[in-house]
Motif scaffolding. Sequence first.
Motif, PDB file in Angstrom:
ATOM      1  N   PRO A   1       0.825  -1.211   0.000  1.00 21.54           N
ATOM      2  CA  PRO A   1       0.000   0.000   0.000  1.00 21.54           C
ATOM      3  C   PRO A   1       0.859   1.260   0.000  1.00 21.54           C
ATOM      4  CG  PRO A   1      -0.063  -1.049   2.161  1.00 21.54           C
ATOM      5  CD  PRO A   1       0.715  -1.959   1.253  1.00 21.54           C
ATOM      6  N   PRO A   2       0.437   2.291  -0.719  1.00 29.21           N
ATOM      7  CA  PRO A   2       1.201   3.542  -0.741  1.00 29.21           C
ATOM      8  C   PRO A   2       1.083   4.277   0.589  1.00 29.21           C
ATOM      9  CG  PRO A   2      -0.857   3.809  -1.922  1.00 29.21           C
ATOM     10  CD  PRO A   2      -0.786   2.362  -1.527  1.00 29.21           C
ATOM     11  N   THR A   3       2.037   5.158   0.842  1.00 32.23           N
ATOM     12  CA  THR A   3       1.998   5.988   2.040  1.00 32.23           C
ATOM     13  C   THR A   3       1.999   7.450   1.613  1.00 32.23           C
ATOM     14  OG1 THR A   3       4.420   5.930   2.206  1.00 32.23           O
ATOM     15  CG2 THR A   3       3.203   4.277   3.466  1.00 32.23           C
ATOM     16  N   PRO A   4       1.351   8.323   2.401  1.00 31.43           N
ATOM     17  CA  PRO A   4       1.238   9.725   1.974  1.00 31.43           C
ATOM     18  C   PRO A   4       2.549  10.504   1.986  1.00 31.43           C
ATOM     19  CG  PRO A   4       0.218   9.396   4.125  1.00 31.43           C
ATOM     20  CD  PRO A   4       0.617   8.043   3.619  1.00 31.43           C
ATOM     21  N   ASP A   5       3.621   9.941   2.560  1.00 30.96           N
ATOM     22  CA  ASP A   5       4.893  10.664   2.609  1.00 30.96           C
ATOM     23  C   ASP A   5       5.705  10.514   1.320  1.00 30.96           C
ATOM     24  OD1 ASP A   5       5.219   7.953   3.266  1.00 30.96           O
ATOM     25  OD2 ASP A   5       7.142   8.349   4.235  1.00 30.96           O
ATOM     26  N   LYS A   6       5.242   9.672   0.380  1.00 36.65           N
ATOM     27  CA  LYS A   6       5.937   9.512  -0.904  1.00 36.65           C
ATOM     28  C   LYS A   6       4.948   9.750  -2.035  1.00 36.65           C
ATOM     29  CE  LYS A   6       9.021   5.894   0.805  1.00 36.65           C
ATOM     30  NZ  LYS A   6       9.320   4.466   0.707  1.00 36.65           N
ATOM     31  N   PRO A   7       5.320  10.534  -3.059  1.00 35.37           N
ATOM     32  CA  PRO A   7       4.406  10.744  -4.184  1.00 35.37           C
ATOM     33  C   PRO A   7       4.065   9.415  -4.862  1.00 35.37           C
ATOM     34  CG  PRO A   7       6.234  12.299  -4.259  1.00 35.37           C
ATOM     35  CD  PRO A   7       6.563  11.286  -3.200  1.00 35.37           C
ATOM     36  N   HIS A   8       2.800   9.233  -5.218  1.00 31.07           N
ATOM     37  CA  HIS A   8       2.352   8.014  -5.885  1.00 31.07           C
ATOM     38  C   HIS A   8       1.057   8.296  -6.631  1.00 31.07           C
ATOM     39  CE1 HIS A   8       0.375   8.074  -1.938  1.00 31.07           C
ATOM     40  NE2 HIS A   8      -0.665   7.600  -2.584  1.00 31.07           N
ATOM     41  N   GLN A   9       0.708   7.410  -7.544  1.00 27.02           N
ATOM     42  CA  GLN A   9      -0.543   7.553  -8.268  1.00 27.02           C
ATOM     43  C   GLN A   9      -1.716   7.241  -7.335  1.00 27.02           C
ATOM     44  OE1 GLN A   9       1.240   5.094 -11.706  1.00 27.02           O
ATOM     45  NE2 GLN A   9      -0.514   6.127 -12.601  1.00 27.02           N
TER      46      GLN A   9
END
Length: 197
Positions: free
Chosen positions: A139-147
């Motif tokens: 899962p992505p985390t808000p501290d790294k840019p991601h789609q």
Amino acid sequence: MKTSLTKAPYNSTGHLINYVHGYAGDVPEWRPNKPFPALLGLQGITRGMSAARFCWLSDKGQPFEMFMTDAADLMKGRAPLYAGTVDSWWMIIKRGQNYGIRLADTDDLQRAGHVAGPKTDCLACRGVTYAYEDWCPLPPTPDKPHQFRPDPTRTGLSNRTVLCLCGAPLRSTAHPGMTCTCSSEDNTACSDPGCKG
């Protein structure tokens, strides 16, 4: 408690061995223990010498057993359970002298080298047979840019906010190209809570 199991035993037909009888040298194959995807259907329960376990069958015909503790974690977690089926990523675990499966967590996926983006960008996803999912399971985390990836389980119903798997709203600095570009000079506005228009 999770184990740091590095290898798991498989029989000559490629199925996980639930209990290694005799000597470990009699096992046909020891495979590295890393996260793997599988769609599992619940078949029932079995009772061994030490404990009862859930029995699952994958869509590829592979049987797996799951300890009660791991089944409870599965039911309390975020994996999508529907009519006795669950589609997720798994790890092999050893409890006592028995082997079973548990839900792979973020730490497991990170250790395996997953990167939380499209599978084409994730080296750990390459070569994994999981044709109906285009995203890396981390899962992505808000501290790294991601789609942006919508999270159907956490979409806010009260304020109609569409949330990403990272927990941030659709228009957030975590999602490149999705942040507000409105301004009062251009007389523009949008639904972004931080809209400057």
